[in-house]
Design a protein around this motif. Structure first.
Motif, short mmCIF file in Angstrom:
data_model
loop_
_atom_site.label_atom_id
_atom_site.label_comp_id
_atom_site.label_asym_id
_atom_site.label_seq_id
_atom_site.Cartn_x
_atom_site.Cartn_y
_atom_site.Cartn_z
N GLY A 120 0.86 -1.20 -0.17
CA GLY A 120 0.04 0.10 -0.01
C GLY A 120 0.88 1.01 0.10
O GLY A 120 0.30 2.43 -0.12
N SER A 121 2.25 1.19 0.39
CA SER A 121 2.95 2.35 0.19
C SER A 121 3.61 2.38 -1.28
O SER A 121 4.39 1.35 -1.51
CB SER A 121 4.09 1.99 1.22
N ILE A 122 2.96 3.40 -1.78
CA ILE A 122 3.41 3.54 -3.20
C ILE A 122 3.85 5.05 -3.60
O ILE A 122 3.94 5.48 -4.74
CB ILE A 122 2.16 3.19 -4.04
N GLY A 123 4.61 5.58 -2.44
CA GLY A 123 4.90 7.00 -2.48
C GLY A 123 4.09 8.13 -2.49
O GLY A 123 2.92 7.74 -2.11
N TYR A 124 4.53 9.22 -2.40
CA TYR A 124 3.68 10.48 -2.35
C TYR A 124 2.88 10.77 -3.47
O TYR A 124 3.43 11.14 -4.76
CB TYR A 124 4.45 11.75 -2.06
N ALA A 269 5.92 14.59 5.36
CA ALA A 269 4.85 14.29 5.95
C ALA A 269 4.13 13.23 5.36
O ALA A 269 3.74 12.10 6.19
CB ALA A 269 3.94 15.42 6.43
N GLY A 270 3.91 13.24 4.04
CA GLY A 270 3.21 12.21 3.77
C GLY A 270 4.02 10.56 3.32
O GLY A 270 3.49 9.65 3.14
N ILE A 271 5.16 10.99 3.28
CA ILE A 271 6.09 9.80 3.12
C ILE A 271 6.64 9.22 4.43
O ILE A 271 7.23 8.03 4.36
CB ILE A 271 7.27 10.00 2.00
N ALA A 272 6.62 9.65 5.59
CA ALA A 272 7.13 9.38 6.68
C ALA A 272 6.44 8.02 7.32
O ALA A 272 7.43 7.27 7.62
CB ALA A 272 6.91 10.45 7.88
N ASP A 276 9.42 1.01 3.11
CA ASP A 276 10.58 1.26 2.54
C ASP A 276 10.22 1.24 0.94
O ASP A 276 10.88 1.94 0.28
CB ASP A 276 11.70 0.54 2.92
N ARG A 277 9.47 0.30 0.56
CA ARG A 277 9.09 0.11 -0.73
C ARG A 277 8.43 1.28 -1.43
O ARG A 277 9.06 1.72 -2.52
CB ARG A 277 7.85 -0.96 -0.95
N GLY A 278 7.45 2.21 -0.58
CA GLY A 278 6.72 3.21 -1.09
C GLY A 278 7.97 4.63 -1.22
O GLY A 278 8.21 5.34 -2.40
N ILE A 279 8.96 4.40 -0.37
CA ILE A 279 10.03 5.63 -0.39
C ILE A 279 11.01 5.25 -1.61
O ILE A 279 11.24 6.15 -2.23
CB ILE A 279 10.66 5.56 1.14
N ILE A 280 11.31 3.96 -1.62
CA ILE A 280 11.97 3.61 -2.85
C ILE A 280 11.39 3.95 -4.33
O ILE A 280 12.10 4.67 -5.10
CB ILE A 280 12.46 2.35 -2.93
N GLN A 281 9.97 3.79 -4.35
CA GLN A 281 9.57 4.12 -5.45
C GLN A 281 9.59 5.58 -5.75
O GLN A 281 9.59 6.04 -6.80
CB GLN A 281 7.81 3.61 -5.24
N ASP A 282 9.33 6.23 -4.57
CA ASP A 282 9.32 7.86 -4.87
C ASP A 282 10.82 8.54 -5.28
O ASP A 282 10.83 9.26 -6.12
CB ASP A 282 8.87 8.54 -3.58
N ALA A 283 11.84 7.60 -4.70
CA ALA A 283 13.01 7.93 -5.18
C ALA A 283 13.47 7.55 -6.57
O ALA A 283 14.08 8.43 -7.36
CB ALA A 283 13.89 7.17 -4.11
N VAL A 284 12.89 6.56 -7.03
CA VAL A 284 13.15 6.14 -8.52
C VAL A 284 12.22 7.36 -9.33
O VAL A 284 12.88 7.52 -10.44
CB VAL A 284 12.24 4.71 -8.67
N ARG A 285 11.08 7.78 -8.89
CA ARG A 285 10.39 8.81 -9.62
C ARG A 285 11.16 10.08 -9.73
O ARG A 285 11.27 10.74 -10.77
CB ARG A 285 8.86 9.13 -9.25
N MET A 286 11.79 10.49 -8.53
CA MET A 286 12.49 11.45 -8.43
C MET A 286 13.83 11.52 -9.41
O MET A 286 14.14 12.51 -10.00
CB MET A 286 13.08 11.88 -7.06
#
Length: 340
Positions: A120-124, A269-272, A276-286
């Motif tokens: 369910g963690s898919i980034g911001y 605040a949204g990513i906190a 880790d999977r969601g954070i990694i996905q957001d990092a990939v998008r960035m």
């Protein structure tokens, strides 16, 4: 009576002594004992024997009854103990089964919760990021068509001749904007500025009938068209980048998706609380957005290099071949650009 009393006492003592030994003695064997004493003794013996027999029988009966009761009690106690042990064992087994079921259920719930948290963690705001990234891709892909459309509206087209009166009329009217039009996002104003900078179109040359002269005219026009085309393409490319829905605007929108107007506080605040999977996905998008920006910067750098190379070539060519007469003097003066 006294003469008989002594033997009687002796006989009684003998009876008492006889009772203490292992073999009982009969009263009739005592010499001098009266018949009635013998009768009483026999009766007493019979009564005592009967009492002993009765008591013994009663005791034996009572012992058998008590033994039966004890055996029954032991059986009942053993049965109760067995039943209690079964109940305890059944209770432990049931509690163990319940505990095992609870543990399995808890593990399943934890696994489901972990999977829900993980996947369910898919980034911001991934949908917003994908939409902005797609818009940036569309804008970057569409700049070539926009640039070509603006270049085709320039009056001085390569290889073509036209009357410069329209260009002169536009310049005299004051409708041509300044260089800020390239960055304003107004395509029409940017086209007018580019047309003004490129200059008037080449008029149709007179037919001199000399093939060498015609060839020279065409050669000179080709040189001028080369510089004009480079200038038109570069200026149109800048205007296409800065149009309202161009790459610059879409790049700012994509960057603002994470940075926002609060310096990235909403994103943090949204990513906190995400996995880790969601954070990694957001990092990939960035990182993908960063690569797109790097590609755009490379294109702008190449555009700058091409412009500098064209300018240097024009200056060298002007000093080598192009020259115009200086006002009031007969000596030719090199010119960076020569119009017909």
């Amino acid at each position: 009576m006294r003469a008989r009393t002594a033997p009687a006492l002796i006989g009684l003592g003998a009876v008492v002594a006889a009772i203490g030994v292992s073999a009982p003695a009969r009263a009739q064997s005592c010499v001098g004992v009266e018949h009635r004493v013998n009768l009483q003794t026999s009766a007493l013996t019979t009564a005592i024997t009967g009492a002993i027999t009765t008591t013994e029988a009663a005791l034996v009966t009572q012992e058998l009854a008590e033994r039966a009761r004890l055996v029954s009690a032991v059986k009942v106690l053993t049965a109760q103990s067995a039943a209690g042990s079964d109940q305890v064992a059944n209770g432990f087994r049931a509690s163990s089964q319940a505990l095992a079921t609870t543990v399995v259920t808890q593990d399943q719930r934890q696994a489901v919760a972990l999977a829900t948290h993980r996947y369910g963690s898919i980034g911001y705001d991934p949908c917003g990021a994908n939409t902005k990234a797609q818009a940036l891709y569309t804008a970057m892909s569409g700049t070539a068509a926009v640039r070509q459309q603006m270049v085709t509206q320039v009056h001085a087209q390569p290889g073509r001749y036209a009357d410069p009166k329209d260009w002169v009329a536009n310049v005299k009217s004051g409708a041509a904007p300044d260089g800020a039009a390239l960055y304003s996002g107004d395509r029409e104003a940017a086209t007018k500025f580019i047309t003004t900078v490129i200059g008037p179109p080449d008029p149709q040359p007179r037919n001199t009938g000399n093939s060498a002269t015609n060839d020279l005219n065409r050669l000179e026009k080709t040189g001028r068209d080369t510089y004009r085309s480079m200038t038109a393409v570069v200026l149109a490319d800048i205007a296409a980048d800065y149009q309202a829905d161009g790459p610059i605007a879409k790049t700012r929108a994509l960057s603002g998706h994470w940075q926002g107007s609060d310096g990235g506080a909403a994103w943090a605040a949204g990513i906190a609380g995400q996995h880790d999977r969601g954070i990694i996905q957001d990092a990939v998008r960035m990182e993908a957005a960063n690569l797109a920006l790097i590609a755009h910067q490379i294109k702008r750098g190449m555009r700058t290099e091409a412009t500098a190379a064209a300018l240097l070539l024009a200056m060298v060519n002007a000093r080598i071949s192009n020259s115009v007469p200086s006002p009031g003097r007969g000596v030719p003066t090199p010119a960076s650009f020569q119009t017909p």
